[in-house]
Design a protein around this motif. Structure first.
Motif, PDB file in Angstrom:
ATOM      1  N   LEU A  87       0.730  -1.308  -0.139  1.00 16.45           N
ATOM      2  CA  LEU A  87      -0.197   0.122  -0.056  1.00 16.45           C
ATOM      3  C   LEU A  87       0.877   1.482   0.021  1.00 16.45           C
ATOM      4  N   GLU A  88       2.214   0.866   0.176  1.00 15.41           N
ATOM      5  CA  GLU A  88       3.293   2.215   0.109  1.00 15.41           C
ATOM      6  C   GLU A  88       3.495   2.628  -1.621  1.00 15.41           C
ATOM      7  N   ASP A  89       2.867   1.533  -2.432  1.00 15.48           N
ATOM      8  CA  ASP A  89       3.173   2.028  -3.827  1.00 15.48           C
ATOM      9  C   ASP A  89       2.635   3.381  -4.435  1.00 15.48           C
ATOM     10  N   ALA A  90       3.208   4.048  -5.126  1.00 12.28           N
ATOM     11  CA  ALA A  90       2.826   5.284  -5.625  1.00 12.28           C
ATOM     12  C   ALA A  90       1.336   5.340  -6.419  1.00 12.28           C
ATOM     13  N   VAL A  91       1.051   4.194  -6.637  1.00 11.77           N
ATOM     14  CA  VAL A  91      -0.024   4.188  -7.239  1.00 11.77           C
ATOM     15  C   VAL A  91      -1.376   4.522  -6.442  1.00 11.77           C
ATOM     16  N   TYR A  92      -1.512   4.358  -5.268  1.00 11.41           N
ATOM     17  CA  TYR A  92      -2.564   4.638  -4.661  1.00 11.41           C
ATOM     18  C   TYR A  92      -2.770   5.927  -4.281  1.00 11.41           C
ATOM     19  N   PRO A  93      -1.764   6.970  -3.700  1.00  8.21           N
ATOM     20  CA  PRO A  93      -1.942   8.288  -3.915  1.00  8.21           C
ATOM     21  C   PRO A  93      -2.529   8.873  -5.099  1.00  8.21           C
ATOM     22  N   GLN A  94      -1.991   8.331  -6.150  1.00  8.90           N
ATOM     23  CA  GLN A  94      -2.323   8.627  -7.559  1.00  8.90           C
ATOM     24  C   GLN A  94      -3.919   8.659  -7.890  1.00  8.90           C
ATOM     25  N   LEU A  95      -4.297   7.457  -7.356  1.00  5.60           N
ATOM     26  CA  LEU A  95      -5.773   7.105  -7.566  1.00  5.60           C
ATOM     27  C   LEU A  95      -6.568   7.603  -6.911  1.00  5.60           C
ATOM     28  N   PHE A  96      -6.276   8.121  -5.461  1.00  5.14           N
ATOM     29  CA  PHE A  96      -7.057   8.775  -4.577  1.00  5.14           C
ATOM     30  C   PHE A  96      -6.896  10.150  -4.930  1.00  5.14           C
ATOM     31  N   GLN A  97      -6.004  10.812  -5.707  1.00  9.44           N
ATOM     32  CA  GLN A  97      -5.975  12.146  -6.133  1.00  9.44           C
ATOM     33  C   GLN A  97      -7.068  12.331  -7.050  1.00  9.44           C
ATOM     34  N   GLY A 112     -15.115 -10.698  -9.983  1.00  6.04           N
ATOM     35  CA  GLY A 112     -14.766 -12.017  -9.426  1.00  6.04           C
ATOM     36  C   GLY A 112     -13.679 -11.778  -8.165  1.00  6.04           C
ATOM     37  N   ASN A 113     -12.857 -12.791  -7.925  1.00  9.59           N
ATOM     38  CA  ASN A 113     -11.794 -12.842  -7.278  1.00  9.59           C
ATOM     39  C   ASN A 113     -10.796 -11.959  -7.064  1.00  9.59           C
ATOM     40  N   ASP A 114     -10.416 -11.703  -8.161  1.00 17.81           N
ATOM     41  CA  ASP A 114      -9.130 -10.596  -8.336  1.00 17.81           C
ATOM     42  C   ASP A 114      -9.767  -9.117  -8.223  1.00 17.81           C
ATOM     43  N   SER A 115     -11.095  -8.841  -8.484  1.00 16.29           N
ATOM     44  CA  SER A 115     -11.814  -7.598  -8.526  1.00 16.29           C
ATOM     45  C   SER A 115     -11.963  -7.224  -6.935  1.00 16.29           C
ATOM     46  N   MET A 116     -12.286  -8.573  -6.335  1.00 12.91           N
ATOM     47  CA  MET A 116     -12.204  -8.143  -4.780  1.00 12.91           C
ATOM     48  C   MET A 116     -11.059  -7.925  -4.124  1.00 12.91           C
ATOM     49  N   ASP A 117      -9.965  -8.291  -4.764  1.00 18.08           N
ATOM     50  CA  ASP A 117      -8.654  -7.971  -4.248  1.00 18.08           C
ATOM     51  C   ASP A 117      -8.367  -6.508  -4.315  1.00 18.08           C
ATOM     52  N   THR A 118      -8.977  -5.851  -5.473  1.00 16.33           N
ATOM     53  CA  THR A 118      -8.974  -4.456  -5.776  1.00 16.33           C
ATOM     54  C   THR A 118      -9.639  -3.582  -4.709  1.00 16.33           C
ATOM     55  N   VAL A 119     -10.849  -4.083  -4.410  1.00 14.41           N
ATOM     56  CA  VAL A 119     -11.559  -3.450  -3.515  1.00 14.41           C
ATOM     57  C   VAL A 119     -10.844  -3.591  -2.266  1.00 14.41           C
ATOM     58  N   SER A 120     -10.457  -4.500  -1.754  1.00 17.60           N
ATOM     59  CA  SER A 120      -9.811  -4.726  -0.501  1.00 17.60           C
ATOM     60  C   SER A 120      -8.702  -3.822  -0.302  1.00 17.60           C
ATOM     61  N   LYS A 121      -7.767  -3.775  -1.184  1.00 18.00           N
ATOM     62  CA  LYS A 121      -6.591  -2.862  -1.327  1.00 18.00           C
ATOM     63  C   LYS A 121      -6.940  -1.364  -1.110  1.00 18.00           C
ATOM     64  N   LEU A 122      -7.986  -0.911  -1.979  1.00 20.31           N
ATOM     65  CA  LEU A 122      -8.464   0.355  -2.027  1.00 20.31           C
ATOM     66  C   LEU A 122      -9.151   0.748  -0.728  1.00 20.31           C
ATOM     67  N   SER A 123      -9.890  -0.237  -0.007  1.00 19.66           N
ATOM     68  CA  SER A 123     -10.549   0.359   1.030  1.00 19.66           C
ATOM     69  C   SER A 123      -9.656   0.308   2.143  1.00 19.66           C
ATOM     70  N   ARG A 124      -8.606  -0.521   2.166  1.00 21.82           N
ATOM     71  CA  ARG A 124      -7.592  -0.559   3.257  1.00 21.82           C
ATOM     72  C   ARG A 124      -6.455   0.713   3.443  1.00 21.82           C
ATOM     73  N   TYR A 125      -6.333   0.807   2.118  1.00 22.90           N
ATOM     74  CA  TYR A 125      -5.560   2.430   1.799  1.00 22.90           C
ATOM     75  C   TYR A 125      -6.485   3.648   2.202  1.00 22.90           C
ATOM     76  N   ALA A 126      -7.590   3.501   2.041  1.00 18.97           N
ATOM     77  CA  ALA A 126      -8.529   4.616   2.512  1.00 18.97           C
ATOM     78  C   ALA A 126      -8.378   4.842   3.985  1.00 18.97           C
ATOM     79  N   GLN A 127      -8.360   3.514   4.602  1.00 17.73           N
ATOM     80  CA  GLN A 127      -8.506   3.587   6.076  1.00 17.73           C
ATOM     81  C   GLN A 127      -7.227   4.218   6.522  1.00 17.73           C
ATOM     82  N   THR A 128      -6.004   3.986   5.840  1.00 17.62           N
ATOM     83  CA  THR A 128      -4.782   4.552   6.265  1.00 17.62           C
ATOM     84  C   THR A 128      -4.843   5.873   6.262  1.00 17.62           C
TER      85      THR A 128
END
Lengths: 407, 407
Positions: A87-97, A112-128
């Motif tokens: 979640l330290e990757d630069a893509v996250y702040p880029q997306l949230f901007q 499906g599965n992989d898409s839920m992984d995306t939701v998981s990561k974005l929601s966890r990053y949002a929390q941080t």
């Protein structure tokens, strides 16, 4: 103050994935006090990162949105893109901007599965970072392999397609019923046999074709298979066998891998045939009967010929419920289905923690796999039948279904 | 004095071949003053020679006959059996003795080219012995390759199937529309491209997929094909190409034969792949883009998902008209279709001399094949569209179509 929605599609298509898209958009437009625009990512999160999106809510002014509902494929375009683990990757702040620039308050990802992984990561990053954007996953897969839900949108229509087509193929197989023959039908499903199991619905009576059904949940033994085929031909001269593409032997080797030894083509490519083709040759060699193999192709996931009304409605409801859940403050969740009863069929919609869904696969319960792994039990029929019910009339022109498409 | 009917089916099935069977049986039962029983040969003339038959007219007392009408395959079972060329052969008096024992006055054979050969031989033999049994052929073939008729029963539904499925596959192909891809769809038709040509109906607008369509009426040049694909990818990133299984190069070598050089499998069988698979590898090798090939399987001839109302009605009418023609004294004829007008579509039923039909093939007119053999003209659309119109509702149970079958 209103916030905007962004919705995307990801992974392989289903016949009803756009039903969920329709649900999200239509429900999103019903809350003008809280929701402003409804944006769509073109080609999922991958396309969104490159700036590709559209104002899908504006389709409401046209017939197009209504047509989206019954169009197979993925109207917004899909992707197979995994967000970085860190979640330290630069893509996250880029997306949230980007989310902030667009005034996004609600993010929906249909997949499906992989898409839920995306939701998981974005929601966890949002929390941080303390973002209040809500991230909700809307399930879809013909494979029916997501945990924490009774079944997945897309499975019911694919199951109905498989059942109908296997019944048609069985009618075709008996055309020369004065001669023995074996027809092997290869059905999608690498690790889970849900779709292959649905071929049991093709039987017109007990003992009818498909007489043998093999799923990847249990090991496949070639000798036992030949013995079963030999035995079955005694009472069913035109035998139909359904197999999952992912059947494998005891040590995990896919049956289709046995055929990869056959050599290379004129370009030097390894010739790979499927499990069905391999077994066709095996039966021909060992039993000397007429054999053919049929690979049900992408129509399993894109045909709208056998849409299940139940499946389409549930897909749409999943999209609607996703919007309502987000408005209610939920995030980091996937919409799930809870079956209250099979007869009469009653379903409730709920939410499950996306983090426990994204890297698991739900397979067919072993107790539903019978006859030494060559058949499926009636308990499965009780499970699957309600999901395949009801007819959907498609808009047509000149006898061919009309589909929506992005210009 | 009444005479009896015997009816049989022969050759590959279609989705509506049983519609013609229904027509013969239902009409046969309407003339009790002249027609007694309606017998069916089981597995055509081959099974009949072995004594296999049934009293199909008695199904009229049940729902079964009504269900036969929309059941794909061949209810009576089929055969691929050619009668001896020499009318001196012992099989002929043997057959006519059986006809006499059964009180047969009218013989109907539902099939394609080879089946008309059977009608031809039996009617000619009848003439030599002065038999007054009437022999009438009822056409059927998804290939649409019979001469002396505007089109054949079975073609309209198969054409509608191909058009619909190619449109679905095109929707599926554009799911990852941020990446180039080529999808090659292989369609039945060894010498005639009628069915492949019908894929043109899948286009939603001018220039839409399938962008390229190749039929076996003109020679296929691999280099020209690669050039067309390269050019087409520039404006259509997810290209769909439809080909007939029988495309061949200038010296008559089938394209699929090029792949037969790839070697043998573990059993020592020559690995044969279709033209689609071969071209998949060719495009991959030469252009490096993502390619897949899809072989439309037996569903082309047995799916009842896209039955054309026009086709089913015409099939049934062909059976009815066969009975009426026989009653009117005709023999050695095949029922044919004469198109009076395309807009609005008007059809007349007639009879043609079976002897000039049985060993010929009707192919797509060369003037309808355009763009250096890579496309089909609008004249073809005017020809095919009326044949694919109208919807047929099937009897279903639990969402799956109900089919008739012999117990």
């Amino acid at each position: 103050m209103t916030k905007n929605i962004i919705v995307g599609q990801s992974g392989g298509p289903t016949a009803v994935i756009n039903g969920s898209l329709y649900g999200v958009v239509a429900e999103g437009l019903k809350h003008p006090d809280r929701i402003g625009r409804v944006y769509g990512m073109i080609n999922g999160i991958e396309g969104f990162l490159q700036g590709h999106m559209m104002d899908i809510g504006s389709l409401d002014q046209t017939n197009e949105l209504e047509m989206v509902r019954t169009t197979p494929g993925a109207y917004l375009g899909s992707c197979r893109y995994k967000l970085p683990e860190s979640l330290e990757d630069a893509v996250y702040p880029q997306l949230f901007q980007k989310f902030e620039e667009l005034g996004i308050g609600y993010f929906f990802y249909i997949g499906g599965n992989d898409s839920m992984d995306t939701v998981s990561k974005l929601s966890r990053y949002a929390q941080t970072i303390g973002s209040d954007i809500r991230f909700i996953g809307v399930p879809k897969t013909i494979d029916n392999d997501l945990v924490e839900t009774d079944h997945t949108p897309g499975y019911g229509s694919a199951a109905k397609y498989v059942a109908t087509v296997v019944r048609e193929i069985s009618a075709d197989a008996t055309v020369y019923d004065n001669k023995q023959s074996v027809t092997i039908v290869e059905i999608m499903g690498r690790h889970a046999g849900w779709l292959t199991a649905a071929s049991i619905l093709a039987r017109k009576f007990e003992g009818d074709n498909p007489v043998l059904i093999y799923v990847p949940e249990v090991a496949f033994d070639q000798e036992a298979f030949i013995a079963k085929v030999t035995e079955s031909l005694k009472h069913t001269p035109n035998l139909v066998v359904c197999i999952s593409e992912g059947i494998h032997d005891e040590d995990g080797t896919f049956i289709c891998e046995y055929s990869s030894e056959v050599g290379t083509d004129t370009f030097g490519h390894k010739m790979l045939t499927g499990s069905g083709k391999y077994l066709e040759n095996l039966v021909k060699e060992r039993l000397g009967v007429k054999v053919r193999s049929i690979e049900l192709n992408v129509c399993q996931r894109c045909s709208c010929a056998h849409l299940s009304r139940v499946d389409l409605d549930e897909s749409e409801n999943a999209g609607i419920f996703a919007v309502l859940s987000a408005l209610a403050g939920e995030t980091g969740k996937m919409i799930n289905f809870i079956r209250n009863k099979s007869v009469p069929y009653e379903l409730s919609y709920g939410t499950a923690d996306v983090n426990i869904i994204c890297n698991q696969e739900k397979t067919v319960p072993l107790e539903w796999i019978i006859a030494d792994g060559s058949d499926i039990s009636n308990e499965f029929i009780d499970y699957v039948r309600p999901l395949t019910q009801g007819f959907v009339e498609l808009p047509t022109k000149n006898g061919i279904p009309l589909f929506a498409y992005r210009k």
